[in-house]
Design an enzyme around this catalytic site. Structure first.
Site, PDB file in Angstrom:
ATOM      1  N   LYS A  45       0.879  -1.178   0.000  1.00 52.00           N
ATOM      2  CA  LYS A  45       0.000   0.000   0.000  1.00 52.00           C
ATOM      3  C   LYS A  45       0.910   1.220   0.000  1.00 52.00           C
ATOM      4  CE  LYS A  45      -3.352   2.902   0.643  1.00 52.00           C
ATOM      5  NZ  LYS A  45      -4.289   3.222  -0.482  1.00 52.00           N
ATOM      6  N   CYS A 129      -2.485   9.724  -6.287  1.00 51.71           N
ATOM      7  CA  CYS A 129      -3.593   9.408  -5.380  1.00 51.71           C
ATOM      8  C   CYS A 129      -4.666  10.480  -5.529  1.00 51.71           C
ATOM      9  CB  CYS A 129      -3.132   9.353  -3.922  1.00 51.71           C
ATOM     10  SG  CYS A 129      -4.523   8.975  -2.822  1.00 51.71           S
TER      11      CYS A 129
HETATM   12  C1  LIG Z   1      -2.510   6.152  -2.426  1.00 49.32           C
HETATM   13  C2  LIG Z   1      -3.772   6.524  -2.439  1.00 49.32           C
HETATM   14  C3  LIG Z   1      -4.773   5.987  -3.349  1.00 49.32           C
HETATM   15  C4  LIG Z   1      -6.037   5.662  -2.916  1.00 49.32           C
HETATM   16  C5  LIG Z   1      -6.503   5.910  -1.537  1.00 49.32           C
HETATM   17  O1  LIG Z   1      -5.810   5.504  -0.572  1.00 49.32           O
HETATM   18  O2  LIG Z   1      -7.590   6.539  -1.427  1.00 49.32           O
HETATM   19  N1  LIG Z   1      -6.978   5.165  -3.772  1.00 49.32           N
HETATM   20  C6  LIG Z   1      -6.691   4.974  -5.096  1.00 49.32           C
HETATM   21  O3  LIG Z   1      -7.554   4.513  -5.888  1.00 49.32           O
HETATM   22  N2  LIG Z   1      -5.440   5.267  -5.558  1.00 49.32           N
HETATM   23  C7  LIG Z   1      -4.463   5.763  -4.753  1.00 49.32           C
HETATM   24  O4  LIG Z   1      -3.346   6.024  -5.242  1.00 49.32           O
END
Ligand SMILES: C=Cc1c(C(=O)O)[nH]c(=O)[nH]c1=O
Length: 311
Positions: A45, A129
């Site tokens: 993540k 993000c």
């Molecule tokens: C790192 C945050 C991201 C997130 C998030 O943590 O909301 N959701 C996504 O679809 N892509 C992202 O890059």
């Protein structure tokens, strides 16, 4: 292990990995990915210097043909993932995904990775993000992305790739490729979710996500056309030594085959992996192998990047 080394002996067997954010936030999830027999790599993540709870719930919603999320970068924090790397033998390459809340946080984490002699891994800087409230997607600001990468590569000497948002204009493919070709990137991972979609429950006449009034990143099969266009558009424009991890809309072997035709070296699976579980890797690999056998292909190189156009 940098991606090109991983690719050197690439076969269907180690083509797949999880999309960052999916099944990769906790030690248990990372262990399960590490021990999953089919996937060839894994990614954490995206991490921030300190752990984050992320956005208020509900923040993920499954759609008929995809997903929408506004997680808000929930993660255990940089040190947690560094400890994980130190305390677990790497049965497969682990890509460390970094997404600071600011340029300063990006640089802070990359300096720590550069200065950590025990860390020889592949890092992915997430410039896309869409869900951190008030934070724009850096990769939509070409000048800011260029400035950041210029500063990063003034000190960062280990393998580094970046995670991009989708672009929707061929001129934008030209513009981001012009920036990226200036830097010794190991790879580009495209696409991240399609930012700031909106889903509505018409029975209750209400949005389905709490953060940002319901706006969130869209993923899953409905974004496959956008994902294929971004893999293809960037493959046509990026230097050959910048590899592409194709992400977005992969639900079966045929989708993965299409990503590879567009030039993807590896293929990551997000929404489908979240909804179906880790057995997705075995199913999609089997389906892709069946397609290759039916077509008489014995290696990914037989068809990678060989998408035909209509003359
Ligand atoms: C790192 C945050 C991201 C997130 C998030 O943590 O909301 N959701 C996504 O679809 N892509 C992202 O890059």
């Amino acid at each position: 292990v940098d991606l090109s080394a991983q690719i050197a002996n690439m076969s269907v067997k180690n083509l797949f990995l999880n999309a960052s954010g999916i099944h990769c936030q906790t030690e248990q999830e990372l262990d399960e990915l590490m021990n999953e027999p089919v996937s060839g790599a894994m990614v954490t993540k995206s991490m921030t210097p300190k752990s984050r709870f992320g956005n208020p719930l509900p923040r993920y919603y499954r759609l008929a043909n995809g997903s929408i999320n506004s997680m808000g970068l929930p993660n255990q924090g940089f040190d947690y993932y560094m400890d994980y790397l130190k305390n677990h033998d790497q049965k497969k390459p682990i890509i460390v995904s970094v997404a600071g809340m600011s340029k300063e946080e990006d640089l802070e984490m990359l300096h720590q990775l550069q200065d950590n002699d025990d860390y020889q891994g592949l890092t992915e800087l997430n410039l896309s993000c869409p869900n951190v409230i008030g934070k724009p997607q850096m990769a939509y600001d070409f000048e800011a992305a260029d400035d950041l990468l210029h500063e990063v590569f003034s000190f960062y000497k280990k393998p580094l790739g970046i995670k991009l948002p989708p672009y929707f204009d061929l001129v934008h493919f030209d513009m981001i490729a012009e920036v990226l070709n200036k830097y010794p990137l190991s790879h580009v991972n495209t696409i991240n979710s399609v930012g700031n979609g909106l889903w509505i429950d018409t029975n209750s006449e209400t949005v389905v996500l709490k953060p940002k009034g319901g706006f969130g990143g869209v993923g899953g099969s409905m974004v496959l056309p956008t994902a294929l266009a971004n893999v293809r558009g960037l493959r046509q424009r990026l230097n050959d030594d910048i590899k592409i991890i194709g992400t977005g809309g992969v639900t079966n072997g045929r989708d993965a085959f299409a990503h590879i035709l567009c030039g993807a070296e590896m293929v990551s699976i997000g929404t489908q992996l979240y909804e179906e579980g880790l057995q997705t890797f075995e199913r999609v690999t089997r389906e892709l192998t069946d397609i290759m056998e039916a077509k008489g292909y014995t290696s990914l190189g037989d068809f990678r990047g060989k998408l035909k156009v209509i003359e």
